[in-house]
Structures are given as structure tokens and as C-alpha cells.
Scaffold this motif. Structure first.
Motif, PDB file in Angstrom:
ATOM      1  N   GLN A 248       8.060  -1.309   6.876  1.00 28.87           N
ATOM      2  CA  GLN A 248       7.422  -1.342   5.572  1.00 28.87           C
ATOM      3  C   GLN A 248       6.443  -2.513   5.515  1.00 28.87           C
ATOM      4  OE1 GLN A 248       9.664  -2.431   1.799  1.00 28.87           O
ATOM      5  NE2 GLN A 248       9.493  -0.226   1.507  1.00 28.87           N
ATOM      6  N   ILE A 249       5.264  -2.263   4.998  1.00 30.56           N
ATOM      7  CA  ILE A 249       4.221  -3.295   4.951  1.00 30.56           C
ATOM      8  C   ILE A 249       4.666  -4.458   4.066  1.00 30.56           C
ATOM      9  CG2 ILE A 249       1.816  -3.790   4.353  1.00 30.56           C
ATOM     10  CD1 ILE A 249       1.324  -0.721   4.692  1.00 30.56           C
ATOM     11  N   SER A 250       4.504  -5.661   4.581  1.00 31.57           N
ATOM     12  CA  SER A 250       4.882  -6.866   3.840  1.00 31.57           C
ATOM     13  C   SER A 250       3.921  -7.986   4.215  1.00 31.57           C
ATOM     14  CB  SER A 250       6.323  -7.268   4.182  1.00 31.57           C
ATOM     15  OG  SER A 250       6.661  -8.489   3.563  1.00 31.57           O
ATOM     16  N   CYS A 251       3.209  -8.525   3.230  1.00 30.60           N
ATOM     17  CA  CYS A 251       2.224  -9.575   3.486  1.00 30.60           C
ATOM     18  C   CYS A 251       2.416 -10.722   2.494  1.00 30.60           C
ATOM     19  CB  CYS A 251       0.806  -9.018   3.358  1.00 30.60           C
ATOM     20  SG  CYS A 251       0.480  -7.560   4.396  1.00 30.60           S
ATOM     21  N   GLY A 260     -11.779 -14.387  -4.592  1.00 25.23           N
ATOM     22  CA  GLY A 260     -12.678 -14.187  -5.724  1.00 25.23           C
ATOM     23  C   GLY A 260     -12.922 -12.715  -6.027  1.00 25.23           C
ATOM     24  N   GLY A 261     -13.462 -12.461  -7.193  1.00 25.41           N
ATOM     25  CA  GLY A 261     -13.931 -11.131  -7.532  1.00 25.41           C
ATOM     26  C   GLY A 261     -12.875 -10.121  -7.929  1.00 25.41           C
ATOM     27  N   ILE A 262     -11.690 -10.587  -8.335  1.00 32.04           N
ATOM     28  CA  ILE A 262     -10.647  -9.661  -8.784  1.00 32.04           C
ATOM     29  C   ILE A 262     -10.502  -9.793 -10.301  1.00 32.04           C
ATOM     30  CG2 ILE A 262      -8.259  -8.925  -8.560  1.00 32.04           C
ATOM     31  CD1 ILE A 262      -8.116 -10.306  -5.880  1.00 32.04           C
ATOM     32  N   SER A 263     -10.741  -8.702 -11.006  1.00 33.05           N
ATOM     33  CA  SER A 263     -10.588  -8.731 -12.460  1.00 33.05           C
ATOM     34  C   SER A 263      -9.648  -7.617 -12.910  1.00 33.05           C
ATOM     35  CB  SER A 263     -11.954  -8.561 -13.139  1.00 33.05           C
ATOM     36  OG  SER A 263     -12.554  -7.342 -12.741  1.00 33.05           O
ATOM     37  N   THR A 264      -8.809  -7.149 -12.000  1.00 30.04           N
ATOM     38  CA  THR A 264      -7.882  -6.065 -12.305  1.00 30.04           C
ATOM     39  C   THR A 264      -6.451  -6.586 -12.428  1.00 30.04           C
ATOM     40  OG1 THR A 264      -7.557  -5.609  -9.952  1.00 30.04           O
ATOM     41  CG2 THR A 264      -9.306  -4.387 -11.074  1.00 30.04           C
ATOM     42  N   ARG A 265      -5.599  -5.752 -12.998  1.00 30.04           N
ATOM     43  CA  ARG A 265      -4.198  -6.125 -13.136  1.00 30.04           C
ATOM     44  C   ARG A 265      -3.468  -6.032 -11.798  1.00 30.04           C
ATOM     45  NH1 ARG A 265      -0.684  -5.890 -17.716  1.00 30.04           N
ATOM     46  NH2 ARG A 265       1.513  -5.871 -17.099  1.00 30.04           N
ATOM     47  N   TYR A 266      -3.855  -5.029 -10.993  1.00 26.84           N
ATOM     48  CA  TYR A 266      -3.144  -4.757  -9.741  1.00 26.84           C
ATOM     49  C   TYR A 266      -4.081  -4.803  -8.546  1.00 26.84           C
ATOM     50  CZ  TYR A 266       0.417  -3.007 -12.968  1.00 26.84           C
ATOM     51  OH  TYR A 266       1.339  -2.893 -13.977  1.00 26.84           O
ATOM     52  N   VAL A 267      -3.475  -4.975  -7.385  1.00 23.58           N
ATOM     53  CA  VAL A 267      -4.199  -4.991  -6.114  1.00 23.58           C
ATOM     54  C   VAL A 267      -3.599  -3.920  -5.203  1.00 23.58           C
ATOM     55  CG1 VAL A 267      -4.538  -6.322  -3.978  1.00 23.58           C
ATOM     56  CG2 VAL A 267      -4.913  -7.403  -6.204  1.00 23.58           C
ATOM     57  N   GLY A 268      -4.467  -3.182  -4.517  1.00 23.36           N
ATOM     58  CA  GLY A 268      -4.025  -2.207  -3.520  1.00 23.36           C
ATOM     59  C   GLY A 268      -4.573  -2.593  -2.171  1.00 23.36           C
ATOM     60  N   VAL A 269      -3.711  -2.699  -1.170  1.00 24.65           N
ATOM     61  CA  VAL A 269      -4.111  -3.164   0.159  1.00 24.65           C
ATOM     62  C   VAL A 269      -3.895  -2.052   1.183  1.00 24.65           C
ATOM     63  CG1 VAL A 269      -3.780  -4.931   1.928  1.00 24.65           C
ATOM     64  CG2 VAL A 269      -3.408  -5.494  -0.491  1.00 24.65           C
ATOM     65  N   ILE A 270      -4.939  -1.770   1.960  1.00 21.54           N
ATOM     66  CA  ILE A 270      -4.839  -0.772   3.036  1.00 21.54           C
ATOM     67  C   ILE A 270      -4.927  -1.506   4.364  1.00 21.54           C
ATOM     68  CG2 ILE A 270      -5.873   1.276   4.074  1.00 21.54           C
ATOM     69  CD1 ILE A 270      -6.927   2.052   1.376  1.00 21.54           C
ATOM     70  N   VAL A 271      -3.833  -1.449   5.136  1.00 24.96           N
ATOM     71  CA  VAL A 271      -3.793  -2.073   6.457  1.00 24.96           C
ATOM     72  C   VAL A 271      -3.804  -0.975   7.513  1.00 24.96           C
ATOM     73  CG1 VAL A 271      -2.565  -4.093   5.586  1.00 24.96           C
ATOM     74  CG2 VAL A 271      -1.271  -2.168   6.506  1.00 24.96           C
ATOM     75  N   GLU A 272      -3.890  -1.396   8.768  1.00 22.41           N
ATOM     76  CA  GLU A 272      -4.024  -0.403   9.839  1.00 22.41           C
ATOM     77  C   GLU A 272      -2.734   0.405  10.026  1.00 22.41           C
ATOM     78  OE1 GLU A 272      -5.976  -0.126  14.303  1.00 22.41           O
ATOM     79  OE2 GLU A 272      -5.494  -2.085  13.445  1.00 22.41           O
ATOM     80  N   GLY A 274       1.724   0.658   9.008  1.00 21.08           N
ATOM     81  CA  GLY A 274       2.880   0.176   8.268  1.00 21.08           C
ATOM     82  C   GLY A 274       3.329   1.180   7.224  1.00 21.08           C
ATOM     83  N   GLY A 275       4.511   0.956   6.681  1.00 23.85           N
ATOM     84  CA  GLY A 275       5.091   1.856   5.694  1.00 23.85           C
ATOM     85  C   GLY A 275       4.626   1.538   4.283  1.00 23.85           C
ATOM     86  N   ALA A 276       4.206   2.582   3.553  1.00 23.19           N
ATOM     87  CA  ALA A 276       3.687   2.411   2.198  1.00 23.19           C
ATOM     88  C   ALA A 276       4.782   1.941   1.245  1.00 23.19           C
ATOM     89  CB  ALA A 276       3.081   3.719   1.708  1.00 23.19           C
ATOM     90  N   ASN A 277       4.409   1.105   0.297  1.00 19.13           N
ATOM     91  CA  ASN A 277       5.333   0.653  -0.738  1.00 19.13           C
ATOM     92  C   ASN A 277       4.569  -0.089  -1.823  1.00 19.13           C
ATOM     93  OD1 ASN A 277       5.952  -2.589  -0.403  1.00 19.13           O
ATOM     94  ND2 ASN A 277       5.370  -1.639   1.539  1.00 19.13           N
ATOM     95  N   VAL A 278       5.220  -0.235  -2.973  1.00 16.21           N
ATOM     96  CA  VAL A 278       4.685  -1.074  -4.054  1.00 16.21           C
ATOM     97  C   VAL A 278       5.636  -2.236  -4.261  1.00 16.21           C
ATOM     98  CG1 VAL A 278       4.311  -1.200  -6.543  1.00 16.21           C
ATOM     99  CG2 VAL A 278       3.322   0.673  -5.247  1.00 16.21           C
ATOM    100  N   ASP A 279       5.086  -3.437  -4.216  1.00 19.25           N
ATOM    101  CA  ASP A 279       5.852  -4.662  -4.447  1.00 19.25           C
ATOM    102  C   ASP A 279       5.314  -5.296  -5.723  1.00 19.25           C
ATOM    103  OD1 ASP A 279       7.169  -7.071  -4.401  1.00 19.25           O
ATOM    104  OD2 ASP A 279       6.032  -7.896  -2.720  1.00 19.25           O
ATOM    105  N   ASN A 280       5.976  -5.028  -6.846  1.00 20.54           N
ATOM    106  CA  ASN A 280       5.524  -5.531  -8.144  1.00 20.54           C
ATOM    107  C   ASN A 280       4.052  -5.186  -8.371  1.00 20.54           C
ATOM    108  OD1 ASN A 280       7.938  -6.962  -9.337  1.00 20.54           O
ATOM    109  ND2 ASN A 280       7.897  -7.854  -7.291  1.00 20.54           N
ATOM    110  N   ASP A 286      -1.208   2.462   4.478  1.00 20.88           N
ATOM    111  CA  ASP A 286      -1.961   2.287   5.725  1.00 20.88           C
ATOM    112  C   ASP A 286      -3.037   3.362   5.862  1.00 20.88           C
ATOM    113  OD1 ASP A 286      -0.958   4.596   6.978  1.00 20.88           O
ATOM    114  OD2 ASP A 286       0.418   3.521   8.272  1.00 20.88           O
ATOM    115  N   GLN A 287      -3.829   3.256   6.922  1.00 21.65           N
ATOM    116  CA  GLN A 287      -5.008   4.098   7.082  1.00 21.65           C
ATOM    117  C   GLN A 287      -4.681   5.553   7.397  1.00 21.65           C
ATOM    118  OE1 GLN A 287      -7.418   0.298   8.892  1.00 21.65           O
ATOM    119  NE2 GLN A 287      -7.763   2.249   9.888  1.00 21.65           N
ATOM    120  N   GLN A 288      -3.423   5.853   7.679  1.00 20.82           N
ATOM    121  CA  GLN A 288      -3.022   7.228   7.923  1.00 20.82           C
ATOM    122  C   GLN A 288      -2.480   7.900   6.652  1.00 20.82           C
ATOM    123  OE1 GLN A 288      -2.179   4.663  10.272  1.00 20.82           O
ATOM    124  NE2 GLN A 288      -4.072   5.391  11.202  1.00 20.82           N
ATOM    125  N   ASP A 289      -2.252   7.142   5.607  1.00 22.25           N
ATOM    126  CA  ASP A 289      -1.679   7.700   4.384  1.00 22.25           C
ATOM    127  C   ASP A 289      -2.714   8.532   3.630  1.00 22.25           C
ATOM    128  OD1 ASP A 289       0.907   6.699   4.662  1.00 22.25           O
ATOM    129  OD2 ASP A 289       0.347   4.757   3.835  1.00 22.25           O
TER     130      ASP A 289
END
Length: 463
Positions: A248-251, A260-272, A274-280, A286-289
Motif C-alpha cells: 500500500q502506498i505510504s509517503c 506551493g500552489g495548493i488551494s484545495t482541501r485534499y491532495v491526490g498523489v499518483i506514483v509509479e 503501489g496499492g491505492a488508498n486514502v489516508d485522511n 498508481d499509474q496502473q489504476d
């Protein structure tokens, strides 16, 4: 006359050897010397025209040491036939003869094989080649080489790769090394959605995949509630991820403290990988999802919980809930004592979708001296309280969901029901995940920096 006839028969014999793929390197040198009417390049073209590939390969391999173009053609042939090791060999032969296209082609193979350390030595000497420059940019994005990205920005803009340049501008690649420490601010989403998400990706393929997902998601019913911002670039090294590709993806979330440049409530990260998940407040995929995975994960931000078995230690499966915590799930006791009407009223007070349950839809069945919670199967087309697999790994706890049918919260490939959208509308903001700032604060606290941890939580206020 006799000499001429002998020479004719000699040349004809050697030409036959060419077509039969039996000519030797020494014989080819003699043929090239005496056959003034046809050169080896023409013979190779004739063999290709006649589809005599065996003879063509044989002759090309004899000729390639003295012809970079022939070596390149051999390499392309073997690459097309998935004989990559042989292709690499002939690209290298061509490169020794100063063939630029072979450098670029070989670098592409190394990129596909993730042999990144071999690419720069091949291409830096021909950085004025537009194809080489484009691949070097792909490499720089993959490796987080911000110095290269900045150094060759003007060269890229003036090359034939203007489409690539404008794509990188769109993805904020040239702004990725600009940091802006989080300051106290009230952040109001610039969209009409319930929440918005800033997407990030760690390489060009990931950015392009993120954009495709974003466009496809725009046609989904959930897009009314969740807006996705144009993907931005972030270097892999900056994320400090700790997971293996199969995990599972963990960073480390502290990177977002100075991003800089983030004005949203949430962040979505796409890595090469790993297993998809939401952490708070952070989503990882990942790029295959595909779109199905994206929809499933995004639904967690607005208050939907998985309907497949959660880990046995999951906090929501440890005890009966004290207050509702999700749009689609409640964790309640199996059995009750008392009058049916009073028990029903007590249970429904804990159910977010209670107003959608008809009075005629039962939620209790007679059991021993009391009542067992669950809507009977014969009411499967109604909204009720149906057992969910969410807490199946916790023997003492049972979870319940609104619908009997399986949904995208259990299997990615299934639908996100319209009835779940109706449930959102009952109380859209009640079960939102905390913003990504919570992740940042938590990770600073884990590292022992409690000053920064407190600063972040005080800094941002969302409408």
C-alpha cells in the motif's frame, strides 16, 4: 573475352551466395570490389523488396560494421521482433559509427528497462537533437532533476517539442521547485463542488494518466461533489515514500508543508507503483489504476467507507459506534431487548440514512427473547440495514449498510449507486475527511516537531 566471361560468372556466383545467405565477409569484400554495377546497399534493398529476410539479415550483419545506417536497420528489425538484446548490440555498432538516431533509440530501450543511469551518457552529447532532448526531459521528470528541467527550458521551448513544452507548463513542471511555506489563511474552494482535490504525479506518464482520469471522472455523477484540479508535477524524491511496489502506498506528508500552489482541501498523489488508498486528506493511486479505482478512493473523501473486510485492527470495527461516522455504514450491536418500536427508534437515531427507510421496511427480526438487527432479504430492493462485510474480521462487531446489493465500495468494477448520491444530499458535509493539513501535522508530530505540528493545524481554515 575469356577474362570478362570469367568475371561475369564469378560475380554471378557471388550474387547467388548473397541471395542464399552463404556469402562470407571476405567474399563480400571481393564482390564489392569487382561488381561496379550494384553496391551492397542496393543489394540489401533488393533482398527486402523480394522479402528474402534471411539473406537480408545475413548480408546486413556483414555490412553493418562499415555502415551505421545498416546497423541501425538491423537493430530496428530485431527490436520489432522483440529480440531486445540483439537490437541493443546493433544500436551500439551504429553508435560507434556516430549514428545519432541509434543513440536516441537505445536510450528509449534503457528508459523502458528502467536503466536510467545509462541514458544521460548516451544523450547529453547530442542534446541539440530534439528527440534526445524530449527523452532527457522525461528522464529528468522521473528522477526529479530540477536543475536540468530549468537549465534547458528555453531550448525545449524553441525546439520542435513545443507541444511537450506547453504540456509541461500546463502541469506546472517549471514551477515545481518553488516552495511556499503554509501561512495562516482561509481557503475557499474555487469551484462549485463540495470538495476539491489537487492531483500530483511524479513523472510525465503519471501526469498524462492523471489528466485522462480527471477528464473521464468529469462525466461521473460524483463530479458534482468532487472537483479535480489540473495535475501538477512533484519529484519522487520529494515524497519520501516508504512502501515497496507491491505494498500500500505510504509517503511522508511533511513535503506538503512547503509545497506551493495548493488551494484545495485534499491532495491526490499518483506514483509509479503501489496499492491505492486514502489516508485522511491524501489519496494515493498508481499509474496502473483506472477510473473505477479513482472513483472508489475519491468517495472516501466525502464520507464513504469500504464495504469489503477492513483490517481487524481498524478503529471503526473495535466497538459499537457512539455517533454516526459515514454515509454508508453503521457499526451496531446485533441483538436488542425491549419493545420493537423503542428499539427501532434507538437504532435509527444512529443511522444517517434513516429518513430514506420506509416505515414499512423492517430492520428487526424476532430472535429468542429479543430482536436481531438486519433487514430481511425479501426487502432487498429497499433501503434498510443490511449486513456489510466491513467488520467481518472482528468477531464481536457487525457493520450495516443501506443496500443489500454490492457496490463500488466493495468491488471497484461495480457501480456507485444513485441511492448513495441521495444519501450524500441528506448531510453533504457531515462525514468529510480532514484536509491534507492533518496528515502534515501528524507526520511532523511523529518526527517530534510539535511546534510545526500545531502551527499547521492553526494555520488553515476551510469554508
Amino acid at each position: 573475352m575469356i577474362i570478362l566471361l570469367s568475371l561475369f560468372f564469378f560475380i554471378n556466383t557471388y550474387r547467388e551466395k548473397v541471395s542464399q545467405a552463404t556469402i562470407t565477409r571476405q567474399q563480400l569484400a571481393i564482390l564489392e570490389r569487382f561488381d561496379v554495377f550494384t553496391n551492397t546497399q542496393e543489394r540489401l534493398a533488393e533482398l527486402l523488396t523480394s522479402d528474402n529476410l534471411i539473406a537480408w539479415r545475413h548480408l546486413a550483419q556483414l555490412h553493418a560494421d562499415n555502415s551505421p545506417q545498416t546497423a541501425y536497420q538491423l537493430a530496428e528489425y530485431f527490436r520489432a521482433h522483440q529480440q531486445i538484446k540483439r537490437a541493443i548490440l546493433w544500436y551500439q555498432v551504429a553508435i560507434r559509427q556516430h549514428h545519432e538516431k541509434s543513440r536516441v533509440a537505445l536510450a528509449h530501450i534503457y528508459f523502458e528497462q528502467h536503466q536510467f543511469d545509462k541514458i544521460k551518457p548516451l544523450l547529453l552529447s547530442i542534446v541539440t537533437n530534439d528527440n534526445a532532448l524530449a527523452l532527457l526531459y522525461k528522464l529528468a521528470l522521473h528522477q526529479g532533476d530540477l536543475a536540468f528541467i530549468e537549465a534547458y527550458k528555453k531550448r525545449l521551448a524553441q525546439s520542435e517539442n513545443t507541444a511537450l513544452f506547453h504540456e509541461l507548463v500546463k502541469f506546472s513542471v517549471f514551477d515545481s521547485n518553488i516552495t511556499s511555506k503554509l501561512m495562516a489563511a482561509k481557503i475557499t474552494p474555487k469551484t462549485s463542488c463540495l470538495v476539491d482535490v489537487q492531483l500530483f504525479a511524479t513523472n510525465l506518464a503519471g501526469l498524462q494518466h492523471a489528466e485522462q482520469l480527471m477528464l473521464a471522472f468529469g462525466q461521473n455523477n460524483l463530479a458534482k461533489y468532487i472537483c479535480l484540479a489540473t495535475p501538477k508535477y512533484i519529484a519522487t524524491d520529494a515524497l519520501k515514500c516508504q512502501h515497496r511496489p507491491s505494498e500500500q502506498i505510504s509517503c511522508n506528508a511533511t513535503v506538503w508543508f512547503e509545497q506551493g500552489g495548493i488551494s484545495t482541501r485534499y491532495v491526490g498523489v499518483i506514483v509509479e507503483r503501489g496499492g491505492a488508498n486514502v489516508d485522511n486528506g491524501i489519496m494515493y493511486i498508481d499509474q496502473q489504476d483506472n477510473l473505477d479505482v479513482l472513483i472508489h478512493e475519491l468517495s472516501h473523501f466525502i464520507g464513504f467507507v469500504d464495504e469489503y473486510p477492513l483490517p481487524s485492527q481498524h478503529q471503526k470495527c473495535q466497538d459499537v459506534q457512539q455517533t454516526p461516522f459515514a454515509h454508508n455504514l453503521v457499526v451496531l450491536a446485533d441483538y436488542y431487548q425491549g419493545s420493537r418500536a423503542e428499539v427501532r427508534e434507538l437504532i435509527l437515531s444512529q443511522v444517517p440514512w434513516r429518513s430514506l427507510i420506509k416505515n414499512s421496511t423492517p430492520i428487526l427480526s424476532k430472535h429468542g427473547q429479543g430482536w436481531q438487527l438486519a433487514t430481511p432479504r425479501e426487502y432487498q430492493n429497499e433501503i434498510g440495514l443490511f449486513t456489510s462485510a466491513s467488520c467481518n474480521k472482528s468477531a464481536e462487531i457487525q457493520a450495516y449498510k443501506p443496500l443489500m446489493q454490492r457496490t463500488k465500495l466493495e468491488y471497484f468494477e461495480l457501480i456507485f449507486p444513485q441511492r448513495y448520491l441521495d444519501i450524500i444530499n441528506l448531510a453533504p458535509r457531515d462525514y468529510l475527511m480532514p484536509s491534507y493539513h492533518f496528515n502534515v501535522s501528524r507526520d511532523w508530530a511523529r518526527q517530534g516537531d510539535y511546534v510545526k505540528a500545531r502551527e499547521i493545524l492553526k494555520a488553515i481554515e476551510f469554508d
